[in-house]
Design a protein around this motif. Sequence first.
Motif, PDB file in Angstrom:
ATOM      1  N   ASN A 273      -7.957   9.357  -5.953  1.00  0.00           N
ATOM      2  CA  ASN A 273      -8.246   9.279  -4.519  1.00  0.00           C
ATOM      3  C   ASN A 273      -9.702   8.844  -4.313  1.00  0.00           C
ATOM      4  N   PRO A 274      -9.948   7.600  -3.861  1.00  0.00           N
ATOM      5  CA  PRO A 274     -11.322   7.125  -3.704  1.00  0.00           C
ATOM      6  C   PRO A 274     -12.101   7.865  -2.630  1.00  0.00           C
ATOM      7  N   LEU A 275     -11.401   8.493  -1.681  1.00  0.00           N
ATOM      8  CA  LEU A 275     -12.082   9.168  -0.572  1.00  0.00           C
ATOM      9  C   LEU A 275     -12.778  10.457  -1.016  1.00  0.00           C
ATOM     10  N   LYS A 276     -12.483  10.900  -2.236  1.00  0.00           N
ATOM     11  CA  LYS A 276     -13.166  12.086  -2.763  1.00  0.00           C
ATOM     12  C   LYS A 276     -14.574  11.738  -3.265  1.00  0.00           C
ATOM     13  N   ASP A 277     -14.888  10.439  -3.301  1.00  0.00           N
ATOM     14  CA  ASP A 277     -16.210   9.958  -3.720  1.00  0.00           C
ATOM     15  C   ASP A 277     -17.080   9.761  -2.481  1.00  0.00           C
ATOM     16  N   LYS A 278     -18.193  10.479  -2.425  1.00  0.00           N
ATOM     17  CA  LYS A 278     -19.093  10.393  -1.273  1.00  0.00           C
ATOM     18  C   LYS A 278     -19.547   8.959  -1.008  1.00  0.00           C
ATOM     19  N   ARG A 279     -19.735   8.179  -2.065  1.00  0.00           N
ATOM     20  CA  ARG A 279     -20.190   6.798  -1.882  1.00  0.00           C
ATOM     21  C   ARG A 279     -19.171   5.968  -1.108  1.00  0.00           C
ATOM     22  N   VAL A 280     -17.903   6.222  -1.344  1.00  0.00           N
ATOM     23  CA  VAL A 280     -16.845   5.505  -0.618  1.00  0.00           C
ATOM     24  C   VAL A 280     -16.854   5.918   0.845  1.00  0.00           C
ATOM     25  N   ARG A 281     -17.001   7.209   1.096  1.00  0.00           N
ATOM     26  CA  ARG A 281     -17.025   7.687   2.485  1.00  0.00           C
ATOM     27  C   ARG A 281     -18.233   7.106   3.231  1.00  0.00           C
ATOM     28  N   GLU A 282     -19.371   7.036   2.541  1.00  0.00           N
ATOM     29  CA  GLU A 282     -20.570   6.450   3.162  1.00  0.00           C
ATOM     30  C   GLU A 282     -20.347   4.964   3.452  1.00  0.00           C
ATOM     31  N   ALA A 283     -19.702   4.279   2.513  1.00  0.00           N
ATOM     32  CA  ALA A 283     -19.414   2.857   2.721  1.00  0.00           C
ATOM     33  C   ALA A 283     -18.531   2.649   3.955  1.00  0.00           C
ATOM     34  N   LEU A 284     -17.511   3.490   4.106  1.00  0.00           N
ATOM     35  CA  LEU A 284     -16.629   3.374   5.274  1.00  0.00           C
ATOM     36  C   LEU A 284     -17.395   3.627   6.564  1.00  0.00           C
ATOM     37  N   SER A 285     -18.359   4.560   6.532  1.00  0.00           N
ATOM     38  CA  SER A 285     -19.185   4.821   7.711  1.00  0.00           C
ATOM     39  C   SER A 285     -20.084   3.631   8.023  1.00  0.00           C
ATOM     40  N   ASP A 327     -24.105  -1.452   8.237  1.00  0.00           N
ATOM     41  CA  ASP A 327     -24.756  -2.207   7.169  1.00  0.00           C
ATOM     42  C   ASP A 327     -23.676  -2.630   6.183  1.00  0.00           C
ATOM     43  N   VAL A 328     -23.105  -3.804   6.438  1.00  0.00           N
ATOM     44  CA  VAL A 328     -21.957  -4.270   5.666  1.00  0.00           C
ATOM     45  C   VAL A 328     -22.322  -4.501   4.203  1.00  0.00           C
ATOM     46  N   GLU A 329     -23.489  -5.073   3.948  1.00  0.00           N
ATOM     47  CA  GLU A 329     -23.870  -5.367   2.568  1.00  0.00           C
ATOM     48  C   GLU A 329     -24.066  -4.087   1.763  1.00  0.00           C
ATOM     49  N   LYS A 330     -24.704  -3.100   2.362  1.00  0.00           N
ATOM     50  CA  LYS A 330     -24.885  -1.827   1.662  1.00  0.00           C
ATOM     51  C   LYS A 330     -23.532  -1.164   1.420  1.00  0.00           C
ATOM     52  N   ALA A 331     -22.627  -1.284   2.381  1.00  0.00           N
ATOM     53  CA  ALA A 331     -21.283  -0.707   2.232  1.00  0.00           C
ATOM     54  C   ALA A 331     -20.563  -1.330   1.038  1.00  0.00           C
ATOM     55  N   LYS A 332     -20.641  -2.660   0.917  1.00  0.00           N
ATOM     56  CA  LYS A 332     -19.999  -3.342  -0.211  1.00  0.00           C
ATOM     57  C   LYS A 332     -20.619  -2.900  -1.539  1.00  0.00           C
ATOM     58  N   ALA A 333     -21.953  -2.747  -1.541  1.00  0.00           N
ATOM     59  CA  ALA A 333     -22.648  -2.327  -2.757  1.00  0.00           C
ATOM     60  C   ALA A 333     -22.226  -0.922  -3.180  1.00  0.00           C
ATOM     61  N   LEU A 334     -22.057  -0.035  -2.221  1.00  0.00           N
ATOM     62  CA  LEU A 334     -21.633   1.329  -2.513  1.00  0.00           C
ATOM     63  C   LEU A 334     -20.211   1.352  -3.079  1.00  0.00           C
ATOM     64  N   LEU A 335     -19.330   0.521  -2.528  1.00  0.00           N
ATOM     65  CA  LEU A 335     -17.960   0.445  -3.063  1.00  0.00           C
ATOM     66  C   LEU A 335     -17.972  -0.034  -4.510  1.00  0.00           C
ATOM     67  N   LYS A 336     -18.795  -1.037  -4.776  1.00  0.00           N
ATOM     68  CA  LYS A 336     -18.902  -1.563  -6.134  1.00  0.00           C
ATOM     69  C   LYS A 336     -19.427  -0.496  -7.084  1.00  0.00           C
ATOM     70  N   GLU A 337     -20.462   0.214  -6.632  1.00  0.00           N
ATOM     71  CA  GLU A 337     -21.060   1.281  -7.441  1.00  0.00           C
ATOM     72  C   GLU A 337     -20.046   2.378  -7.739  1.00  0.00           C
ATOM     73  N   GLY A 339     -16.949   1.958  -8.183  1.00  0.00           N
ATOM     74  CA  GLY A 339     -15.875   1.461  -9.036  1.00  0.00           C
ATOM     75  C   GLY A 339     -14.776   0.736  -8.287  1.00  0.00           C
ATOM     76  N   TYR A 340     -15.062   0.319  -7.048  1.00  0.00           N
ATOM     77  CA  TYR A 340     -14.060  -0.401  -6.250  1.00  0.00           C
ATOM     78  C   TYR A 340     -14.657  -1.718  -5.755  1.00  0.00           C
ATOM     79  N   PRO A 341     -15.032  -2.623  -6.686  1.00  0.00           N
ATOM     80  CA  PRO A 341     -15.678  -3.883  -6.271  1.00  0.00           C
ATOM     81  C   PRO A 341     -14.777  -4.761  -5.406  1.00  0.00           C
ATOM     82  N   ASP A 342     -13.466  -4.616  -5.580  1.00  0.00           N
ATOM     83  CA  ASP A 342     -12.515  -5.393  -4.782  1.00  0.00           C
ATOM     84  C   ASP A 342     -11.899  -4.560  -3.661  1.00  0.00           C
TER      85      ASP A 342
END
Length: 507
Positions: A273-285, A327-337, A339-342
């Motif tokens: 579940n990717p939503l358990k990763d704070k970085r993913v939740r921050e990216a969605l925000s 901040d779309v670019e930061k959101a993409k970077a957080l997803l990549k970090e 483990g969800y680059p795509d």
Amino acid sequence: MMAPAAARDLVVALKTEPSSMDPQYHALTPNTQISQTLFDPLVRSDSKLQPIPALAESWTVDGNVWTFKLRPNVKFSDGSPFTAEDVVFSYDRIPKVPNSPSPFTLYLGSVAKTEAVDPLTLRITTKAPAPNLLINLAQLPILSKTAAAGPAPEGKTTTELNSGNGLAGTGPYKFVSWKRGAELVFARNENYWGKAPEWDRVIYRPMSNAASRVAALLAGDVDLIEDPPTDDLANLKKNKDLYVQETPSVRVMYVAMDQFAEPSPGIPGLTKNPLKDKRVREALSLAINRDAIVDRVMGGVAKAAGNMLPVPMFGASKARAEAPKADVEKAKALLKEAGYPDGFSITLGAPSGRYVNDSKVAQAVASMWSRIGVKTNVEALAPSVFFKKRDSYAFSAYLAGWSVTSGEMLNPLASLLMTRNPDAGEGTTNRGRYSNPEMDKLAREAAGTMDEAKREELLIKASDMAMDDYAMLPLHFELSVWAMKNDIRYEGRPDQTTLVQYATLKK
């Protein structure tokens, strides 16, 4: 009791039909605004959400013991007398009501014991000092023990109360009939202890379609409507036959995310579940442009949210008075970090017709998430269907709203974000199943702190912790709008309730 000089029926178009007549079944605004017309609490909240006397005339507190002096000579709509035993019965019934989607135990979490000292004296002992007791009791209507008792653990069942059986209250109106989907009728309660309302009868007509509500008002078929479409406001305000009331609200619209299930039901192709990763939740925000939603979807009839409660309400951090910028670019970077680059795919659940522009807001969020690679499908459902699915944890993410009826931060913390323990009044509507024991501890400490400054400090700290963790994503605070015939006035309330007893003929 004096009858009003000019009396007539009031016809109200409701945005959402109540799900039940049982005043203890579902802590949901469409239900509570109806129950508060039939029933009274011990204390009620005024237009600024502050506690004022209702069935209790006065109260004193000594440590953990509160003593309430009840209003004498009050009768229920069936003519039976109101006593302290009715309060004890009502509070005892709350945890026994089965299958409550949002249980009222939220408001009894601090209460250890309720006792009838004599017919007009009630004693409530709390588990610890309880600074929020009064404002919580304002959410708990009192039923008649005589009318609502029965063989089931809760007495009269929700089904029985829905038919009107046992539905005796002390409020300004009494139940007449309910044809689901068509019409709900109340009549003036001739036994009411307070000032008589202006209307002989109130007829509620559920109309989930906003355009239909406006059409009914323009045709003269209804007298007052909730939430006219934001696109229509300018024309409605120009219409000399109508009056439009706008009132700031304490309803926060938010996105909740599943932080428990593995895998999550609405995220295909992933066992984790990717939503358990704070970085993913921050990216969605960070992907969400809240200002754009306010301007383009809400037509400016909202305020972008950085927290669960707007400043200057109690416990709202000034540091979060403004919403975070996208901040779309930061959101993409957080997803990549993370483990969800795509990215990944997700379904966002939403009601359609429960909140202002709810499904449109959900579509806007979905579009913004898709831009960072989180391909989002919106499942917009009729409110009753949505809540049923939400309550069975069918969504990985969902859009909903919460009206902070107490006007302070402990309410959304306890209902939406504390670890789920409904019997203790904690996490009662936490359907993302977020859990942070450290935040829970701060919220509990605040709940038992009588010193206002210290309590506010604790609430700010707890809410900051939740927001830093992206426990949920606040979107905006709604501005509440009512439109009505020009000879009617309703001032509106920050809790967004349509309380017909306060609607009057223009003086």
